[in-house]
Scaffold this active site. Sequence first.
Site, PDB file in Angstrom:
ATOM      1  N   ASP A   1       0.844  -1.203   0.000  1.00 57.41           N
ATOM      2  CA  ASP A   1       0.000   0.000   0.000  1.00 57.41           C
ATOM      3  C   ASP A   1       0.882   1.257   0.000  1.00 57.41           C
ATOM      4  O   ASP A   1       0.406   2.379  -0.148  1.00 57.41           O
ATOM      5  CB  ASP A   1      -1.007   0.000   1.163  1.00 57.41           C
ATOM      6  N   SER A   2       2.205   1.045   0.094  1.00 54.06           N
ATOM      7  CA  SER A   2       3.153   2.154  -0.083  1.00 54.06           C
ATOM      8  C   SER A   2       3.060   2.731  -1.492  1.00 54.06           C
ATOM      9  O   SER A   2       3.619   3.796  -1.769  1.00 54.06           O
ATOM     10  CB  SER A   2       4.585   1.688   0.204  1.00 54.06           C
TER      11      SER A   2
ATOM     12  N   ASP B   1      -1.332  -6.186  -0.751  1.00 49.75           N
ATOM     13  CA  ASP B   1      -1.390  -5.546   0.570  1.00 49.75           C
ATOM     14  C   ASP B   1      -2.793  -4.988   0.804  1.00 49.75           C
ATOM     15  O   ASP B   1      -3.232  -4.098   0.068  1.00 49.75           O
ATOM     16  CB  ASP B   1      -0.356  -4.399   0.578  1.00 49.75           C
TER      17      ASP B   1
ATOM     18  N   GLU C   1       8.354  -4.757  11.004  1.00 45.46           N
ATOM     19  CA  GLU C   1       8.810  -3.441  10.538  1.00 45.46           C
ATOM     20  C   GLU C   1       9.130  -2.543  11.736  1.00 45.46           C
ATOM     21  O   GLU C   1       8.349  -2.440  12.696  1.00 45.46           O
ATOM     22  CB  GLU C   1       7.719  -2.778   9.675  1.00 45.46           C
TER      23      GLU C   1
END
Length: 283
Positions: free
Chosen positions: A44-45, A83, A182
Amino acid sequence: MDKVTAPSVKAAKGGDKLRMVTAYDAPSARIADRAGADIILVGDSVANVVLGYESTPEVTMDAMIHHTAAVTRAAPRALVVGDMPWMSYHVTTEDSVRNAARFIREGGAGAVKLEGGAKRVPTIRAILDAEIPVMGHIGLTPQSVHAMGGYKVQGRGLESAYALMADARALAEAGVFSIVLEGVPDVVAEMITAEIDVPTIGIGAGRGCDGQVLVFHDVLGLHDRRLAKFVRKYAELADVAVAALEEFFADVRSGAFPADDETYHLPAEVAEALRAGEGSSGE
Ligand code: KIV
């Protein structure tokens, strides 16, 4: 060339380190696949890296499916993971399963990823029940940027480190095939990796994970955004691209482009007849 699958990723625990990178379109997917990526994440980045938004919660399901389909068309070997964007798995379980299924049916993905720990277990179980492999994602989860009060490394204190370990255990027990860690201190990531039986894939989580992931545009230096401490840039492709375009534009101005061999020609006699107006009706 064997296609990488969710079960083969899970079976890689403790073996060769897993290589994962994001991609958002067919050219980047083809490059990642050719370079040997085991897993390509349609992150989704895409929101901030490609679509110009400020943060990931701004990207929609429809946009994610559009990008996922482009990636799967160009990734013959790697496992493509879609994602799940913010609010696609937060409302009802039914909604979450339907959205996960869109990544498989419309996007052609082999698995989905969603953010969050133990509280996501009922949703994860429902998606797994629909035969869709799920990758977990804990630690610094960008979709929670507002709840976390910014992008902050997680698990720094004893209590939050133990909470992260409990989250990792809960996800592994629920049946995820791997977990992204992360923005987590290395010791916490190492302890989680040693404890659970599914591969951990780190991003800003030190070298003790079972694999590593970075964002395509960060690795290749394709943009000039400020990069996080954990990113290593392996190329400066934006500079290469600007230099190439500057050369092209200079050639356009000078007339050096296009050259003769970059031009379609008529046979000399046809060109001559055309110039002389032969065969023209005169209109
Ligand atoms: O969207 C993304 O790029 C990600 C990675 C940072 C793991 O979720």
